[in-house]
Design a protein around this motif. Structure first.
Motif, PDB file in Angstrom:
ATOM      1  N   MET A 311       0.887  -1.164   0.091  1.00 47.51           N
ATOM      2  CA  MET A 311      -0.034   0.161   0.082  1.00 47.51           C
ATOM      3  C   MET A 311       0.928   1.101   0.039  1.00 47.51           C
ATOM      4  SD  MET A 311      -2.640   1.340   2.847  1.00 47.51           S
ATOM      5  CE  MET A 311      -3.496   0.011   2.922  1.00 47.51           C
ATOM      6  N   VAL A 312       0.696   2.181  -0.923  1.00 43.84           N
ATOM      7  CA  VAL A 312       1.387   3.474  -0.986  1.00 43.84           C
ATOM      8  C   VAL A 312       0.745   4.457   0.314  1.00 43.84           C
ATOM      9  CG1 VAL A 312       2.191   5.411  -2.290  1.00 43.84           C
ATOM     10  CG2 VAL A 312       1.845   3.219  -3.336  1.00 43.84           C
ATOM     11  N   ALA A 313       1.169   4.605   1.324  1.00 42.60           N
ATOM     12  CA  ALA A 313       0.264   5.124   2.314  1.00 42.60           C
ATOM     13  C   ALA A 313       0.902   6.569   2.583  1.00 42.60           C
ATOM     14  CB  ALA A 313       0.519   4.362   3.843  1.00 42.60           C
ATOM     15  N   ARG A 314       0.369   7.525   1.628  1.00 40.87           N
ATOM     16  CA  ARG A 314       0.828   8.685   1.384  1.00 40.87           C
ATOM     17  C   ARG A 314       0.872   9.735   2.462  1.00 40.87           C
ATOM     18  NH1 ARG A 314      -1.861   9.987  -4.402  1.00 40.87           N
ATOM     19  NH2 ARG A 314      -3.846   9.770  -2.832  1.00 40.87           N
ATOM     20  N   GLN A 332       7.476   4.427  -7.982  1.00 39.52           N
ATOM     21  CA  GLN A 332       8.630   3.444  -7.524  1.00 39.52           C
ATOM     22  C   GLN A 332       7.837   2.151  -6.743  1.00 39.52           C
ATOM     23  OE1 GLN A 332      11.955   3.357  -8.381  1.00 39.52           O
ATOM     24  NE2 GLN A 332      10.745   4.799  -9.698  1.00 39.52           N
ATOM     25  N   ILE A 333       6.861   2.474  -5.949  1.00 44.36           N
ATOM     26  CA  ILE A 333       6.326   1.357  -5.360  1.00 44.36           C
ATOM     27  C   ILE A 333       5.421   0.757  -6.275  1.00 44.36           C
ATOM     28  CG2 ILE A 333       4.701   0.779  -3.511  1.00 44.36           C
ATOM     29  CD1 ILE A 333       5.747   3.462  -1.976  1.00 44.36           C
ATOM     30  N   ILE A 334       4.757   1.263  -6.972  1.00 43.12           N
ATOM     31  CA  ILE A 334       3.549   0.664  -7.965  1.00 43.12           C
ATOM     32  C   ILE A 334       4.390  -0.114  -8.955  1.00 43.12           C
ATOM     33  CG2 ILE A 334       2.182   1.393  -9.906  1.00 43.12           C
ATOM     34  CD1 ILE A 334       0.782   3.698  -8.133  1.00 43.12           C
ATOM     35  N   GLN A 335       5.506   0.389  -9.592  1.00 41.81           N
ATOM     36  CA  GLN A 335       6.173  -0.329 -10.571  1.00 41.81           C
ATOM     37  C   GLN A 335       6.840  -1.520 -10.087  1.00 41.81           C
ATOM     38  OE1 GLN A 335       5.457   0.626 -13.120  1.00 41.81           O
ATOM     39  NE2 GLN A 335       4.406   2.326 -12.408  1.00 41.81           N
ATOM     40  N   GLY A 336       7.197  -1.383  -8.805  1.00 39.91           N
ATOM     41  CA  GLY A 336       7.949  -2.519  -8.130  1.00 39.91           C
ATOM     42  C   GLY A 336       6.689  -3.577  -7.772  1.00 39.91           C
ATOM     43  N   CYS A 337       5.722  -3.511  -7.602  1.00 37.11           N
ATOM     44  CA  CYS A 337       4.769  -4.388  -7.457  1.00 37.11           C
ATOM     45  C   CYS A 337       4.455  -4.939  -8.792  1.00 37.11           C
ATOM     46  CB  CYS A 337       3.368  -3.773  -6.479  1.00 37.11           C
ATOM     47  SG  CYS A 337       3.555  -3.699  -4.903  1.00 37.11           S
ATOM     48  N   VAL A 344      -1.077  -3.798  -5.810  1.00 38.84           N
ATOM     49  CA  VAL A 344      -0.755  -2.378  -4.807  1.00 38.84           C
ATOM     50  C   VAL A 344      -1.969  -1.522  -4.721  1.00 38.84           C
ATOM     51  CG1 VAL A 344       0.158  -1.690  -7.170  1.00 38.84           C
ATOM     52  CG2 VAL A 344       0.969  -0.518  -5.081  1.00 38.84           C
ATOM     53  N   ILE A 345      -1.909  -1.091  -3.607  1.00 37.50           N
ATOM     54  CA  ILE A 345      -3.096  -0.024  -3.359  1.00 37.50           C
ATOM     55  C   ILE A 345      -2.403   1.242  -3.282  1.00 37.50           C
ATOM     56  CG2 ILE A 345      -4.780   0.590  -1.685  1.00 37.50           C
ATOM     57  CD1 ILE A 345      -4.700  -2.532  -0.640  1.00 37.50           C
ATOM     58  N   VAL A 346      -2.897   2.383  -3.561  1.00 38.71           N
ATOM     59  CA  VAL A 346      -2.765   3.798  -3.528  1.00 38.71           C
ATOM     60  C   VAL A 346      -3.728   4.443  -2.571  1.00 38.71           C
ATOM     61  CG1 VAL A 346      -2.384   6.135  -4.567  1.00 38.71           C
ATOM     62  CG2 VAL A 346      -1.511   4.140  -5.862  1.00 38.71           C
TER      63      VAL A 346
END
Length: 569
Positions: A311-314, A332-337, A344-346
Motif C-alpha cells: 500500500m502506498v500510504a501517502r 516506484q512502489i507501484i512499478q515494484g509491485c 498494490v493500493i494507492v
C-alpha cells in the motif's frame, strides 16, 4: 457496491466489537451473491503523540514551546508531554517537527535529557494527542505494540486476509524469538539482556510454539528496562494456553477476515516473521506492507520481495519525506509491485474534499487517474467513507473516474500491458532465463503458467473477449491480472477465501462455484451464471484458460487456451 472491493478495518479507531460488526456486514453482503468484498485489517502501529492538554494552545509563528518526556505536562508554561521516551534521541537541533503531517510545524532549537525546545514555523492550534513526525526521519519505536498483538490475534480470529504492520522493527523479533523458544538474545533497543529457557506449550492437546510471556510479564520487563537492570531471567514451565489467551485467534478465523496491512514496515524480516507466525496458526491471511516511512523506502526492494502486496500510504510518507518526493516513491512502489506480479493500493487524501463536499476537486480527479495510469490495482478511501458526509458519492466518483481512465488507456494506447507514459511495459514476473525445470531442463510448471497467462492475454485482446478461468489457489487469475488484459477476468473458484483474496486484483471479478468432475458441465454452469448476472451476452466470444499450478480436469503437463464463440447459455 459502486465498485468497492475491499473493506478496511482501521485498528487506530473503534473496538473489536465494532470491527466485528463490519466483518459481519461484509460477510452478509458476500452471501447475497451480488458481489465479493474482502476485509483488510490495518494495524495501528506505534505512534509518537503529544499528551492531553488542559485546553488547546493557539500558536503563532516565532513562539516557543517545549515538548517533554516528563509525564503530566498539560500545556501550563507552554510545556507539553510526549508519550515516547525515545523522542529525545530521535530529534536533533535543526529538525523540522510536524503535527499531524504538517498542519502545524516547528523548528527544533534545543534539547536536554528530558525536553525538546521548538519554535513555531507554521501557526495553528495544538490540541490533545496529536501525531508528531520528524521530517525525513523514522522514529525508533518498537514495531509492534501490545495493542497491535491483540489486534493481530483478533484479525486471525476474525479471519482477515491481509495484515498491515506499522513501524516494524526489533520488538517483533523479540516476541517472535520468545514464541519460537530462543535461548538467549540481545535487544538492540534495550540495554538489558534477555535469558530464556526453551519451552513447549500445549493447546487443546497439540504442541505449538505459543507466546510464553503474559501481559503482566511484559509490564515487568518494561519496568526492568526503565529501572536499568542488566539481565532478565525468564523462567517458564509447561503451560496450557487458555481460551482467554487465544480467544481472538479463534474468533477471527471464524469471522473470516482476509488481509492484514502492516504499517511502517522497515524491513523484510518482520514480514517473514509474521508470515511464519500466521503459518503456525494454520492461517491463510495475506500480508500487505504499508510503505510510509523513510526507512521503508530505503528497503523497498527487499520488502516487496517478501510481502503479498503493498500500500502506498501517502499520509505518513509525506510527513517523513519531502512532499515533492511522494509522487516519485508512489511510482516506484507501484512499478515494484507490477514487476513482481503483486497487487498494490494507492491510499490517502484521494478525495479529501468529499469528506465535507458532494463533489471532488479537479486535482483529486486527476490524482485518481494518475494512480490508475501508473498501474495501481486498487485506490483507497479513508476519512471519505469512515466519517465523511458523502461516502456513497465518494466511492462512485472513484469507480467512475477509474473506469473512464482505463477506457481511455485502451482506446488510445492499445493493450494496457504495453505500458503508459507513467508506467513501463509489463514484463515477465520470472524472466525467461530463469524458467528451466531442474529435472527436465524444460520450462518449470510456474514458467508454463506464466507463459500461458501472457499468451492468453494476447489472444483475448486480439479477439476482444473476456477471459474465463477456473482456479483452486488463485495463481492463474493473479497472473492474468498482472498482464492487464483489456477485458475482464472472470475467475471461478470453489474456495471462498481465495475468492475474497482475488477481489483485490486489478480487472478480476471472482465468483464462487462448486467444481464437479465433469469439466463441460462446470464450464456450462459458469457461463450460465455470467449470462444471468449480465456479464456476458448470448453469442459473445470468451477466452477459456485452463492452466495453473494445480490442474483441474487436465493432466499437469497439459495447458490450453480456447476462444469459444456463440454462447448459447
Amino acid at each position: 457496491m459502486h465498485g468497492m472491493s475491499v473493506a478496511r478495518l482501521n485498528m487506530s479507531h473503534g473496538s473489536h466489537e465494532s470491527h466485528k460488526a463490519v466483518i459481519d456486514l461484509v460477510t452478509a453482503y458476500n452471501e447475497t451473491g451480488r458481489g465479493c468484498v474482502a476485509t483488510m485489517l490495518d494495524t495501528k502501529g506505534p505512534e509518537v503523540r503529544s499528551g492531553d492538554l488542559a485546553e488547546p494552545i493557539p500558536l503563532e509563528r516565532g513562539q516557543s514551546l517545549t515538548f517533554t518526556i516528563t509525564e503530566g505536562e498539560t500545556g501550563k508554561d507552554r510545556r507539553v508531554s510526549v508519550n515516547y521516551d525515545g523522542f529525545i534521541d530521535d530529534v536533533s537541533i535543526g529538525d523540522e517537527l510536524l503535527v499531524d503531517g504538517g498542519i502545524i510545524s516547528f523548528a527544533v532549537t534545543g534539547k536536554t535529557d528530558t525536553d525538546v525546545q521548538v519554535e513555531v514555523v507554521d501557526a495553528g492550534v495544538l490540541e490533545s494527542r496529536r501525531h508528531l513526525n520528524v521530517r525525513g526521519k523514522s522514529a525508533t519505536l518498537p514495531a509492534i505494540t501490545d495493542k497491535d498483538w491483540l489486534d493481530l490475534k483478533f484479525g486471525v480470529d476474525a479471519g482477515v486476509d491481509y495484515f498491515a504492520l506499522s513501524f516494524v522493527k526489533d520488538w517483533l523479533d523479540l516476541k517472535f524469538g520468545v514464541e519460537a523458544g530462543v535461548d538467549y538474545f540481545a535487544l538492540s533497543f534495550l540495554k538489558a539482556r534477555l535469558v530464556a529457557s526453551r519451552i513447549q506449550h500445549t493447546l487443546r492437546g497439540k504442541s505449538a510454539t505459543m507466546p510464553a510471556i503474559t501481559d503482566k510479564d511484559w509490564l515487568d520487563l518494561k519496568f526492568g528496562v526503565e529501572a536499568g537492570v542488566d539481565y532478565f531471567v525468564l523462567s517458564f514451565v509447561k503451560v496450557t494456553i487458555t481460551d482467554k489467551d487465544w480467544l481472538d485467534l479463534k474468533f477471527g478465523v471464524e469471522a473470516g477476515v482476509d488481509y492484514f496491512a502492516l504499517s511502517f514496515v522497515k524491513d523484510a524480516q518482520v514480514i517473514l516473521d509474521v508470515k511464519k507466525w500466521l503459518s503456525a496458526q494454520g492461517s491463510k491471511i495475506k500480508v500487505l506492507a504499508k510503505i510510509e516511512s523513510a526507512d521503508s523506502v530505503k528497503a523497498l526492494d527487499e520488502i516487496l520481495d517478501a510481502v503479498d502486496g503493498a500500500m502506498v500510504a501517502r499520509g505518513d510518507l509525506g510527513a517523513e519525506l519531502p512532499l515533492e518526493d511522494v509522487p516519485f516513491w508512489q511510482n516506484q512502489i507501484i512499478q515494484g509491485c507490477r514487476r513482481r506480479g503483486k497487487p498494490v493500493i494507492v491510499a490517502t487524501n484521494m478525495l479529501e474534499s468529499m469528506i465535507s463536499n458532494p463533489a471532488p476537486t479537479r486535482a483529486e480527479v486527476s490524482d485518481i487517474a494518475i494512480a490508475v495510469r501508473e498501474g495501481a490495482d486498487a485506490i483507497m478511501l479513508s476519512g471519505e467513507t469512515a466519517y465523511g458526509k458523502f461516502p456513497l458519492k465518494a466511492v462512485a466518483v472513484q469507480s467512475t473516474v477509474a473506469l473512464r481512465t482505463e477506457a481511455a488507456m485502451t482506446r488510445y494506447q492499445g493493450a494496457r500491458r504495453f505500458g503508459t507514459d507513467e508506467a513501463a511495459p509489463i514484463d515477465w514476473v520470472t524472466p525467461p532465463g530463469r524458467r528451466s525445470s531442474s529435472s527436465s531442463g524444460g520450462p518449470s510448471d510456474g514458467a508454463l503458467s506464466e507463459m500461458f497467462a501472457y499468451h492468453s492475454t494476447t489472444m483475448a485482446n486480439t479477439v476482444g473477449a473476456p477471459l474465463l478461468v477456473f482456479s483452486k489457489k488463485g495463481g492463474m487469475p493473479a497472473l492474468l491480472s498482472h498482464y492487464r488484459p483489456n477485458k475482464t477476468v472472470f475467475a471461478f473458484t470453489d474456495d471462498a477465501q481465495v475468492q475474497r483474496h482475488l477481489a483485490l486484483y486489478h480487472g478480476v471479478i471472482p465468483l464462487l462455484l462448486s467444481f464437479s468432475d465433469d469439466a463441460e458441465a462446470t464450464i456450462d454452469a459458469a457461463i450460465a451464471a455470467l449470462v444471468a448476472r449480465g456479464y456476458l451476452a448470448k453469442g459473445q466470444v470468451v477466452t477459456l484458460v485452463q492452466s495453473g499450478k494445480r490442474p483441474i480436469w487436465r493432466s499437469a503437463s497439459t495447458h490450453t487456451i480456447q476462444a469459444s464463440g456463440g454462447l448459447q447459455a
